[in-house]
Write a protein that holds these residues in place. Structure first.
Motif, PDB file in Angstrom:
ATOM      1  N   ASN A   1      30.687  18.817  45.459  1.00  0.00           N
ATOM      2  CA  ASN A   1      30.335  17.480  45.961  1.00  0.00           C
ATOM      3  C   ASN A   1      28.903  17.405  46.494  1.00  0.00           C
ATOM      4  O   ASN A   1      28.400  16.314  46.750  1.00  0.00           O
ATOM      5  CB  ASN A   1      31.299  17.062  47.081  1.00  0.00           C
ATOM      6  N   LEU A   2      28.266  18.538  46.667  1.00  0.00           N
ATOM      7  CA  LEU A   2      26.925  18.582  47.265  1.00  0.00           C
ATOM      8  C   LEU A   2      25.876  18.407  46.159  1.00  0.00           C
ATOM      9  O   LEU A   2      25.154  19.320  45.797  1.00  0.00           O
ATOM     10  CB  LEU A   2      26.736  19.892  48.028  1.00  0.00           C
ATOM     11  N   LYS A   3      25.798  17.217  45.633  1.00  0.00           N
ATOM     12  CA  LYS A   3      25.014  16.912  44.431  1.00  0.00           C
ATOM     13  C   LYS A   3      23.507  17.088  44.595  1.00  0.00           C
ATOM     14  O   LYS A   3      22.794  17.192  43.603  1.00  0.00           O
ATOM     15  CB  LYS A   3      25.306  15.479  43.965  1.00  0.00           C
ATOM     16  N   ASN A   4      22.984  17.118  45.796  1.00  0.00           N
ATOM     17  CA  ASN A   4      21.539  17.266  46.013  1.00  0.00           C
ATOM     18  C   ASN A   4      21.094  18.714  46.198  1.00  0.00           C
ATOM     19  O   ASN A   4      19.915  18.969  46.431  1.00  0.00           O
ATOM     20  CB  ASN A   4      21.086  16.427  47.214  1.00  0.00           C
ATOM     21  N   LEU A   5      22.033  19.650  46.089  1.00  0.00           N
ATOM     22  CA  LEU A   5      21.668  21.059  46.253  1.00  0.00           C
ATOM     23  C   LEU A   5      20.677  21.495  45.175  1.00  0.00           C
ATOM     24  O   LEU A   5      20.846  21.191  44.004  1.00  0.00           O
ATOM     25  CB  LEU A   5      22.898  21.958  46.173  1.00  0.00           C
ATOM     26  N   LYS A   6      19.658  22.222  45.621  1.00  0.00           N
ATOM     27  CA  LYS A   6      18.681  22.827  44.715  1.00  0.00           C
ATOM     28  C   LYS A   6      18.861  24.341  44.673  1.00  0.00           C
ATOM     29  O   LYS A   6      18.546  24.988  43.693  1.00  0.00           O
ATOM     30  CB  LYS A   6      17.245  22.503  45.163  1.00  0.00           C
TER      31      LYS A   6
ATOM     32  N   VAL B   1      36.372  22.645  63.170  1.00  0.00           N
ATOM     33  CA  VAL B   1      36.621  21.647  64.219  1.00  0.00           C
ATOM     34  C   VAL B   1      35.320  20.990  64.663  1.00  0.00           C
ATOM     35  O   VAL B   1      35.282  19.807  64.969  1.00  0.00           O
ATOM     36  CB  VAL B   1      37.339  22.313  65.426  1.00  0.00           C
ATOM     37  N   GLY B   2      34.225  21.739  64.657  1.00  0.00           N
ATOM     38  CA  GLY B   2      32.942  21.209  65.103  1.00  0.00           C
ATOM     39  C   GLY B   2      32.115  20.530  64.031  1.00  0.00           C
ATOM     40  O   GLY B   2      31.136  19.850  64.338  1.00  0.00           O
ATOM     41  N   PHE B   3      32.484  20.666  62.755  1.00  0.00           N
ATOM     42  CA  PHE B   3      31.656  20.135  61.683  1.00  0.00           C
ATOM     43  C   PHE B   3      31.438  18.618  61.734  1.00  0.00           C
ATOM     44  O   PHE B   3      30.408  18.140  61.262  1.00  0.00           O
ATOM     45  CB  PHE B   3      32.181  20.579  60.319  1.00  0.00           C
ATOM     46  N   PRO B   4      32.334  17.827  62.303  1.00  0.00           N
ATOM     47  CA  PRO B   4      32.029  16.400  62.445  1.00  0.00           C
ATOM     48  C   PRO B   4      30.784  16.124  63.296  1.00  0.00           C
ATOM     49  O   PRO B   4      30.254  15.016  63.262  1.00  0.00           O
ATOM     50  CB  PRO B   4      33.298  15.831  63.092  1.00  0.00           C
ATOM     51  N   HIS B   5      30.291  17.134  64.015  1.00  0.00           N
ATOM     52  CA  HIS B   5      29.021  16.982  64.732  1.00  0.00           C
ATOM     53  C   HIS B   5      27.877  16.659  63.775  1.00  0.00           C
ATOM     54  O   HIS B   5      26.869  16.083  64.173  1.00  0.00           O
ATOM     55  CB  HIS B   5      28.660  18.265  65.510  1.00  0.00           C
ATOM     56  N   PHE B   6      28.002  17.075  62.515  1.00  0.00           N
ATOM     57  CA  PHE B   6      26.945  16.808  61.532  1.00  0.00           C
ATOM     58  C   PHE B   6      26.817  15.317  61.200  1.00  0.00           C
ATOM     59  O   PHE B   6      25.784  14.887  60.685  1.00  0.00           O
ATOM     60  CB  PHE B   6      27.186  17.589  60.241  1.00  0.00           C
ATOM     61  N   ASP B   7      27.845  14.545  61.487  1.00  0.00           N
ATOM     62  CA  ASP B   7      27.820  13.116  61.177  1.00  0.00           C
ATOM     63  C   ASP B   7      26.695  12.430  61.956  1.00  0.00           C
ATOM     64  O   ASP B   7      26.609  12.559  63.174  1.00  0.00           O
ATOM     65  CB  ASP B   7      29.165  12.477  61.523  1.00  0.00           C
ATOM     66  N   GLY B   8      25.830  11.751  61.251  1.00  0.00           N
ATOM     67  CA  GLY B   8      24.709  11.065  61.884  1.00  0.00           C
ATOM     68  C   GLY B   8      23.420  11.856  61.862  1.00  0.00           C
ATOM     69  O   GLY B   8      22.360  11.330  62.179  1.00  0.00           O
ATOM     70  N   CYS B   9      23.490  13.130  61.489  1.00  0.00           N
ATOM     71  CA  CYS B   9      22.283  13.955  61.360  1.00  0.00           C
ATOM     72  C   CYS B   9      21.723  13.706  59.956  1.00  0.00           C
ATOM     73  O   CYS B   9      22.303  14.136  58.970  1.00  0.00           O
ATOM     74  CB  CYS B   9      22.618  15.431  61.566  1.00  0.00           C
ATOM     75  N   ARG B  10      20.603  13.009  59.881  1.00  0.00           N
ATOM     76  CA  ARG B  10      20.105  12.516  58.594  1.00  0.00           C
ATOM     77  C   ARG B  10      19.022  13.372  57.955  1.00  0.00           C
ATOM     78  O   ARG B  10      18.479  13.000  56.914  1.00  0.00           O
ATOM     79  CB  ARG B  10      19.571  11.096  58.770  1.00  0.00           C
ATOM     80  N   TYR B  11      18.687  14.522  58.550  1.00  0.00           N
ATOM     81  CA  TYR B  11      17.586  15.316  58.013  1.00  0.00           C
ATOM     82  C   TYR B  11      17.942  16.774  57.712  1.00  0.00           C
ATOM     83  O   TYR B  11      17.066  17.558  57.367  1.00  0.00           O
ATOM     84  CB  TYR B  11      16.398  15.278  58.987  1.00  0.00           C
ATOM     85  N   ILE B  12      19.204  17.137  57.827  1.00  0.00           N
ATOM     86  CA  ILE B  12      19.596  18.529  57.598  1.00  0.00           C
ATOM     87  C   ILE B  12      19.524  18.833  56.108  1.00  0.00           C
ATOM     88  O   ILE B  12      20.282  18.282  55.315  1.00  0.00           O
ATOM     89  CB  ILE B  12      21.008  18.823  58.149  1.00  0.00           C
TER      90      ILE B  12
ATOM     91  N   SER C   1      30.245  18.020  53.147  1.00  0.00           N
ATOM     92  CA  SER C   1      29.952  16.759  52.448  1.00  0.00           C
ATOM     93  C   SER C   1      29.370  15.717  53.406  1.00  0.00           C
ATOM     94  O   SER C   1      28.748  14.753  52.966  1.00  0.00           O
ATOM     95  CB  SER C   1      31.206  16.216  51.767  1.00  0.00           C
ATOM     96  N   ILE C   2      29.522  15.927  54.698  1.00  0.00           N
ATOM     97  CA  ILE C   2      28.930  15.025  55.694  1.00  0.00           C
ATOM     98  C   ILE C   2      27.415  14.977  55.528  1.00  0.00           C
ATOM     99  O   ILE C   2      26.802  13.933  55.733  1.00  0.00           O
ATOM    100  CB  ILE C   2      29.314  15.464  57.129  1.00  0.00           C
ATOM    101  N   VAL C   3      26.806  16.100  55.129  1.00  0.00           N
ATOM    102  CA  VAL C   3      25.344  16.145  54.973  1.00  0.00           C
ATOM    103  C   VAL C   3      24.939  16.232  53.495  1.00  0.00           C
ATOM    104  O   VAL C   3      23.830  16.663  53.170  1.00  0.00           O
ATOM    105  CB  VAL C   3      24.719  17.314  55.783  1.00  0.00           C
ATOM    106  N   LYS C   4      25.801  15.784  52.604  1.00  0.00           N
ATOM    107  CA  LYS C   4      25.539  15.912  51.163  1.00  0.00           C
ATOM    108  C   LYS C   4      24.310  15.143  50.698  1.00  0.00           C
ATOM    109  O   LYS C   4      23.691  15.512  49.705  1.00  0.00           O
ATOM    110  CB  LYS C   4      26.755  15.468  50.347  1.00  0.00           C
ATOM    111  N   ASP C   5      23.919  14.095  51.391  1.00  0.00           N
ATOM    112  CA  ASP C   5      22.765  13.305  50.973  1.00  0.00           C
ATOM    113  C   ASP C   5      21.438  14.009  51.230  1.00  0.00           C
ATOM    114  O   ASP C   5      20.449  13.716  50.566  1.00  0.00           O
ATOM    115  CB  ASP C   5      22.762  11.941  51.661  1.00  0.00           C
TER     116      ASP C   5
END
Length: 192
Positions: free
Chosen positions: A155-160, A97-108, A128-132
């Motif tokens: 979907n988390l294509k940038n994961l290392k 329910v709280g995960f939409p809080h990640f929307d707009g966080c560009r450095y996580i 996927s909200i922070v997938k970039d």
């Protein structure tokens, strides 16, 4: 007469033991996880996200800092702008329910979900909200996750780095590992 009263007390005590307590706490947790769009508008996405995480027992590390902040009362003033870079939700009460809080966080770029009782498949798909920006993800001992949730991580294509362990309801770890390796070729996967 005394035996009758004692039997009545015993029945009452046993009845109380059988009442599910998780229901109340689950709904209370949902309230603490609810997204407040007005608050996000007022203080910005990173501050509102940090408030949500700290309120539910998680910690955040600000961009440019080395230490995690875990005490809600130690948040800086609302006028000070910091950006979340890492989240450690070990033993926290965060829910999907709280995960939409990640929307707009560009450095996580780093998230740890360890022993999170309320984390489920829906929560994992919302990462996927922070997938970039997300490069490191650790999920351990979250008992409500199934194969569907793990598959959503493709979907988390940038994961290392991806660390997965302690999820008893997975049907086929070998197949899941293979699927993740194919979908995330640049990611080191540790799957126990």
């Amino acid at each position: 007469m005394t035996l009758h009263i004692l039997n009545g007390l015993y029945a009452t005590i046993n009845h109380c033991r059988k009442l599910p307590s998780r229901g109340f706490f689950y709904w209370l947790t949902i309230i603490f996880n609810k997204v407040d769009k007005e608050r996000i508008q007022s203080v910005g996405p990173d501050r509102a996200c940090a408030e949500w995480l700290l309120r539910n027992g998680a910690s955040v590390r600000w961009k440019g800092f080395t230490k995690y902040l875990s005490d809600y009362n130690n948040l800086s003033t609302e006028e000070t702008r910091y950006y979340i870079q890492a989240v450690d939700a070990t033993n926290s009460g965060i829910t999907d329910v709280g995960f939409p809080h990640f929307d707009g966080c560009r450095y996580i770029d780093d998230v740890k979900l360890i022993r999170c009782v309320y984390i489920n498949d829906t929560a994992l798909s919302l990462l996927s909200i922070v997938k970039d920006t997300l490069t490191t993800l650790e999920i351990r001992d979250c008992k409500s996750i199934t194969d569907k949730g793990v598959r959503s991580l493709k979907n988390l294509k940038n994961l290392k780095t991806l660390k997965l362990a302690g999820m008893p309801y997975l049907d086929d770890k070998v197949l899941l590992r293979k699927e993740l390796a194919q979908a995330l070729p640049n990611c080191v996967i540790e799957f126990k």
